[in-house]
Design a protein around this motif. Structure first.
Motif, short mmCIF file in Angstrom:
data_model
loop_
_atom_site.label_atom_id
_atom_site.label_comp_id
_atom_site.label_asym_id
_atom_site.label_seq_id
_atom_site.Cartn_x
_atom_site.Cartn_y
_atom_site.Cartn_z
N HIS A 100 90.73 30.27 32.51
CA HIS A 100 89.10 29.93 32.52
C HIS A 100 89.04 30.35 33.71
CE1 HIS A 100 88.85 28.22 28.83
NE2 HIS A 100 90.26 27.91 28.89
N LYS A 101 87.61 30.86 34.64
CA LYS A 101 86.67 31.38 35.68
C LYS A 101 85.96 30.44 36.10
CE LYS A 101 88.41 36.14 34.99
NZ LYS A 101 90.02 35.87 36.07
N ALA A 102 85.40 30.82 37.47
CA ALA A 102 83.91 29.85 37.90
C ALA A 102 83.10 30.72 38.56
CB ALA A 102 84.31 28.42 38.16
N ASP A 103 81.83 30.30 38.59
CA ASP A 103 80.91 31.37 39.55
C ASP A 103 80.89 29.46 40.15
OD1 ASP A 103 80.65 34.30 38.43
OD2 ASP A 103 80.69 32.84 36.98
N GLU A 131 90.93 18.51 43.73
CA GLU A 131 91.00 19.76 42.97
C GLU A 131 89.82 20.72 43.03
OE1 GLU A 131 93.64 20.58 40.70
OE2 GLU A 131 94.22 18.60 41.12
N ALA A 132 88.98 20.50 44.68
CA ALA A 132 88.25 21.88 45.02
C ALA A 132 89.15 22.79 46.16
CB ALA A 132 87.11 21.00 46.38
N GLN A 163 89.91 27.89 47.70
CA GLN A 163 91.63 29.30 48.76
C GLN A 163 91.85 30.24 47.96
OE1 GLN A 163 94.97 27.85 48.21
NE2 GLN A 163 95.33 27.79 50.68
N LEU A 164 91.89 30.31 45.98
CA LEU A 164 92.19 31.61 45.67
C LEU A 164 91.11 32.46 45.15
CD1 LEU A 164 94.25 29.87 42.40
CD2 LEU A 164 95.37 30.83 44.84
N GLU A 201 101.17 19.36 48.96
CA GLU A 201 100.41 19.61 50.43
C GLU A 201 99.53 20.18 48.37
OE1 GLU A 201 100.83 24.64 52.43
OE2 GLU A 201 102.36 22.72 52.80
N TYR A 202 98.42 20.05 49.61
CA TYR A 202 97.29 20.66 49.61
C TYR A 202 95.95 21.75 50.31
CZ TYR A 202 95.84 15.58 48.85
OH TYR A 202 95.40 14.69 48.72
N ALA A 203 95.28 21.99 49.74
CA ALA A 203 94.16 22.80 50.78
C ALA A 203 92.54 22.38 50.20
CB ALA A 203 94.20 24.08 50.70
#
Length: 393
Positions: free
Chosen positions: A165-168, A341-342, A347-348, A305-307
């Motif tokens: 699943h992708k997001a623009d 969750e942002a 990051q990716l 840890e999370y970005a």
């Protein structure tokens, strides 16, 4: 939508027990003609990503769900993100209304998860329902509903990424007082182990009390929070009185009565600013703590840890959000004062991202957590207007 919010709040979807909530939303989406993808992720499917190796509850029995409103151009997708899980609700006797009764009192919905984030999820679903009734957009609009945000930030979103699943453009649903936030915090979870030496309490001078050492560690953590506050300020977070909060959430010590504790543990989160180098700040945290406590008997591990994320305020994604929000309120850009969750998709993939939703962090995780239905409605309108404008852009 009132009835759906009430039904959502009546499901005790604490981390690890999200499945009934996912099934409820999947059934609702299918009833209203949306496209649904409901699946469970095998741990091995995530093995290529370092996030999968962080401390978390097993994913078995914890589905993810994506609900899609197809548009005329499936090459573009606006994605909402909401987490299915909530934190526990201990001390039920302190609540005015039972935490999983979903009580509506004069338009204010009480219950665990009301603002974090079931109210925001309803805003997004409501917007999608309105958009469906208005006719096709020139883009897909979807919502990914993921497990485990309260357990291990980013892991649930990773299940959707691996699924394809992708997001623009991404709107992460969190309680932001109905204001779009272009940045959010990074964080690490620390686990501090304190070694002592147990003896009978009547001869305590012969031992080494881990509880006494725990007090020293807690005092030092408060000092560190003050020291770290003044360094490298971030204009989007200047309104908050603590730049880098250090929050202890668990303290355990002792194994028996009348004896010194031979060990103790302290756990919590060290919240960082979006551009902080996580690796460097972990080293700084450990060095600062060991300046005043003995490293031979106090050890530190980081289990999660999370970005954070930042989308420039002059980015078209942010400017569009300002356009649909500004007529309704006094607008000012600021950061979301929490992790969420942002960070993962930003990051990716560099996905333009906003954190946005009804309710306030002042209510999240609190006794008598609530969300005002008027705010849920307001955000639903903002989301619908934003999606229509974004699809045309």
């Amino acid at each position: 939508m009132r009835a759906l919010l009430r039904d959502c709040l009546r499901i005790a979807s604490v981390s690890g027990q999200e499945k009934p909530f996912a099934l409820l939303l999947c059934a609702w989406a299918r009833q209203h003609g949306f496209v649904t993808d409901l699946w469970e992720t095998d741990e091995s499917d995530l093995s290529a990503y370092p996030q999968s190796r962080l401390r978390h509850l097993p994913l078995a029995g914890r589905p993810s769900l994506v609900i899609t409103l197809p548009g005329g151009n499936s090459q573009r997708r606006l994605l909402f993100n909401g987490h299915l899980d909530v934190v526990p609700a201990p001390q039920v006797a302190r609540w005015t209304h039972p935490p999983f009764d979903g009580v509506d009192e004069n338009g204010r919905f009480f219950g665990r998860g009301a603002c974090d984030v079931k109210g925001p999820i309803i805003s997004a679903l409501w917007a999608m329902l309105v958009l469906k009734q208005l006719g096709p957009l020139d883009a897909d609009v979807a919502i990914e509903l993921i497990p485990g945000e309260e357990d291990c930030v980013g892991l649930g979103t990773l299940t959707s990424v691996v699924r394809g699943h992708k997001a623009d453009g991404l709107i992460v649903l969190e309680p932001t007082e109905s204001m779009p936030r272009p940045a959010s915090r990074a964080a690490v979870r620390f686990d501090i182990a304190i070694a002592g030496r147990s003896v009978h309490g009547t001869v305590k001078w012969l031992g080494d009390d881990a509880i006494v050492s725990t007090r020293r560690v807690l005092d030092r953590l408060e000092e560190m929070e003050r020291l770290f506050h003044a360094e490298s300020p971030d204009p989007l977070f200047r309104a908050y009185p603590i730049a880098r909060p250090i929050t202890v959430d668990t303290v355990r010590a002792g194994h028996g009565q009348g004896m010194l504790a031979d060990e103790a543990t302290i756990g919590g989160y060290f919240e960082l600013l979006p551009d902080d180098d996580i690796s460097q700040w972990k080293l700084r945290f450990a060095r600062s703590l060991h300046e005043t406590v003995d490293s031979a008997k106090v050890t530190i591990a980081f289990s999660e840890e999370y970005a954070g994320h930042r989308t420039p305020a002059d980015h078209p994604f942010c400017q569009l959000a300002q356009t649909v929000t500004e007529p309704l309120t006094c607008f000012e850009w600021s950061g979301f004062n929490s992790g969420c969750e942002a960070g993962l998709r930003a990051q990716l993939f560099g996905t333009p991202t906003l954190v946005w939703g009804p309710g306030s962090l002042a209510q999240a995780h609190a006794v008598d957590e609530y969300v005002d239905f008027a705010d849920v409605r307001r955000c639903a309108g903002q989301f619908a207007n934003f999606a229509r404008a974004w699809a045309k852009a």
